[in-house]
Design an enzyme around this catalytic site. Structure first.
Site, short mmCIF file in Angstrom:
data_model
loop_
_atom_site.label_atom_id
_atom_site.label_comp_id
_atom_site.label_asym_id
_atom_site.label_seq_id
_atom_site.Cartn_x
_atom_site.Cartn_y
_atom_site.Cartn_z
N ARG A 67 20.15 -34.10 17.19
CA ARG A 67 19.00 -33.34 16.71
C ARG A 67 17.76 -34.22 16.63
NH1 ARG A 67 19.38 -28.86 13.57
NH2 ARG A 67 17.81 -29.63 12.12
N ARG A 119 12.27 -42.76 19.96
CA ARG A 119 11.10 -42.89 20.84
C ARG A 119 10.67 -44.34 20.99
NH1 ARG A 119 8.55 -38.54 17.48
NH2 ARG A 119 9.44 -36.60 18.27
N ARG A 151 28.31 -27.89 3.30
CA ARG A 151 27.66 -28.69 2.27
C ARG A 151 26.64 -27.81 1.58
NH1 ARG A 151 29.99 -33.00 0.46
NH2 ARG A 151 28.12 -34.28 0.23
N ARG A 167 16.88 -37.01 -0.10
CA ARG A 167 15.45 -37.02 0.21
C ARG A 167 14.64 -36.41 -0.93
NH1 ARG A 167 15.89 -32.78 5.36
NH2 ARG A 167 16.50 -30.95 4.17
N GLU A 213 16.76 -34.07 -3.62
CA GLU A 213 17.84 -33.30 -3.01
C GLU A 213 19.17 -34.03 -3.10
OE1 GLU A 213 17.81 -31.66 1.17
OE2 GLU A 213 15.77 -31.20 0.55
N TYR A 248 25.05 -24.76 12.76
CA TYR A 248 23.86 -25.44 12.25
C TYR A 248 22.69 -24.92 13.08
CZ TYR A 248 21.61 -29.93 10.66
OH TYR A 248 20.84 -30.91 10.08
N ASP A 303 18.47 -23.82 13.45
CA ASP A 303 17.11 -23.85 12.92
C ASP A 303 16.56 -22.43 12.89
OD1 ASP A 303 17.15 -26.60 12.71
OD2 ASP A 303 16.36 -26.92 14.72
N1 UDP Z 1 19.93 -38.34 9.35
C1 UDP Z 1 20.11 -39.61 8.87
N2 UDP Z 1 19.05 -40.27 8.31
C2 UDP Z 1 17.83 -39.71 8.20
C3 UDP Z 1 17.64 -38.40 8.70
C4 UDP Z 1 18.70 -37.74 9.26
O1 UDP Z 1 21.22 -40.14 8.92
O2 UDP Z 1 16.91 -40.34 7.66
C5 UDP Z 1 21.10 -37.64 9.97
C6 UDP Z 1 21.87 -36.83 8.94
O3 UDP Z 1 23.24 -36.86 9.28
C7 UDP Z 1 21.30 -35.43 9.11
C8 UDP Z 1 21.08 -35.38 10.62
O4 UDP Z 1 20.67 -36.71 10.96
O5 UDP Z 1 22.19 -34.44 8.67
C9 UDP Z 1 20.04 -34.37 11.07
O6 UDP Z 1 18.81 -34.67 10.43
P1 UDP Z 1 17.69 -33.56 10.15
O7 UDP Z 1 16.50 -34.30 9.63
O8 UDP Z 1 17.55 -32.71 11.34
O9 UDP Z 1 18.38 -32.78 8.96
P2 UDP Z 1 18.02 -31.38 8.21
O10 UDP Z 1 16.52 -31.37 8.00
O11 UDP Z 1 18.54 -30.30 9.09
O12 UDP Z 1 18.77 -31.53 6.93
#
Ligand code: UDP
Length: 385
Positions: free
Chosen positions: A174, A178, A251, A281, A302, A350, A352
């Site tokens: 996902r 870069r 989860r 986060r 969170e 999962y 969006d």
């Molecule tokens: N992830 C991570 N570190 C980060 C951000 C994301 O390990 O700083 C991993 C984590 O397993 C997460 C996945 O990447 O579930 C997808 O991240 P995304 O930001 O898309 O998560 P969402 O916003 O869907 O919770």
């Protein structure tokens, strides 16, 4: 004769479907939701103390590459430009995300160029992994141990409650990597935030004389579905079948609300990547709408945990054992008449927001065509389990 349809769940799947059916068919659509609001986990409402628009179930940024989906949502409400920039906290330092040239230079304390950074990651990548089979292998194969351990291992363990080696590689895919300084978290063509929030968008979708919304109306096996020509279920598929083949793993997220004066963290989202910080986060809601001015601020910490009986399911885990259970429910569903399953929870994926909306639009079209031609409507909005 006018048809009567029942939709369970007033999130994006249910609201888009209700809108399409009511505007394209001669029908009455009843839509039930067990909560006291529409919008599902995309629900937004203004905080009473500060007036800030709060993403009640966590941050939602609208992004898509599909013009037709962008045009569709913009028909109902105004969106304003918004670029999601996320920072990561690791061992007391702030880093740029998603992993980009800045992150690499920050972590290694160097001044790599796009070319030399590529060469560095190439040297760090574990090439013994030919076909990554899980999240951890995907990370080690493409970004190497250093970046994986700094930004992904701890966060992922907290977020999913298991070792990253137990998770599918698709979760990591996902997020982009870069070799330039582009720190836009999403690389979609169209992105924005609805000025009055997502719930206002869903209110518009549901505003139709032939749509009737019933809140705090829980669907279960004793619900009376007599009189409906078809039922569309967008809740958790295991709940629909009374968990007879077991519970699917999800989860859930718990939010701790905090207030502060002014600006708390200077941006919408800060990820805490180390295992010893218990939350994943912090979302500071006022930064979603920088066109508004607010003296104070509200932010959510969170916490991710396993979904208990009374918790709201968020993220489908889709471990191997879950997939086996899902197949049993899907087989069961195919034996039913007069019901279809769509959305994140009913198809256990999962997804969006733009995926959910796109799939609901496609599904509505398929349903309309099948009823017009007297064929059995699709049971699932998606093919594969
Ligand atoms: N992830 C991570 N570190 C980060 C951000 C994301 O390990 O700083 C991993 C984590 O397993 C997460 C996945 O990447 O579930 C997808 O991240 P995304 O930001 O898309 O998560 P969402 O916003 O869907 O919770």
């Amino acid at each position: 004769m006018q048809k009567k349809y029942l939709i369970i769940g007033a999130g994006f799947s249910g609201s888009v479907l209700a809108h399409q059916l009511a505007t394209q068919l001669d029908c009455q659509v009843d839509i039930w939701d067990e909560r006291d609001h529409i919008g599902g986990n995309c629900h937004t409402s203004r905080d009473e103390k500060t007036g800030i628009m709060v993403h009640r179930y966590g941050p939602h940024i609208f992004n898509t590459d599909k013009k037709e989906i962008w045009d569709f949502v913009n028909r109902f409400v105004e969106f304003r430009p918004y670029v999601h920039r996320v920072k990561a906290m690791h061992k007391g330092n702030v880093y740029s995300l998603p992993v980009n040239l800045h992150t690499i230079n920050q972590l290694f304390g160097k001044t790599y160029t796009p070319e030399t950074a590529k060469a560095l990651l190439d040297s760090l990548a574990d090439k013994t992994i030919a076909e990554p089979q899980n999240f951890e292998e995907q990370a080690l194969r493409f970004i190497g141990k250093e970046l994986y351990e700094a930004f992904f291992y701890g966060y992922t363990k907290k977020q999913w409650g298991c070792e990253p080696s137990e998770l599918p590689a698709s979760i990591l895919k996902r997020i982009p990597v870069r070799f330039n300084y582009d720190d836009n978290y999403h690389n979609n063509l169209y992105t924005g935030i609805p000025v009055e929030g997502y719930t206002a968008l869903m209110e518009k979708l549901l505003q139709h004389p032939h749509i009737s919304v019933s809140l705090q109306t829980k669907f279960d096996s004793s619900s009376n579905m007599a009189g409906y020509d078809h039922v569309f279920y967008t809740g958790p598929i295991d709940a629909y079948f009374n968990y007879q083949h077991g519970r699917l793993g999800y989860r859930t997220v718990q939010f701790e609300t905090h207030y502060a004066e002014g600006d708390y963290q200077g941006l919408t989202q800060m990820n805490f990547c180390d295992e010893d910080i218990p939350y994943t986060r912090i979302t500071e809601h006022k930064h979603f709408a920088n066109w508004e001015e607010h003296k104070d601020t509200i932010y959510f910490k969170e916490f991710s945990k396993e979904t208990g009986e009374h918790d709201i399911p968020y993220y489908p885990k889709r471990l191997e054992a879950d997939k086996q259970i899902l197949l049993k429910y899907r087989d069961e569903a195919h034996l039913k008449e007069g019901i279809s399953f769509l959305g994140r929870l009913a198809t256990y994926r999962y997804m969006d927001m733009h995926h959910v909306i796109g799939e609901a639009l496609d599904f509505a079209q398929k349903f309309i065509i099948s009823t017009a031609s007297g064929q059995k409507p699709p049971v699932f909005a998606n093919q594969e389990a």
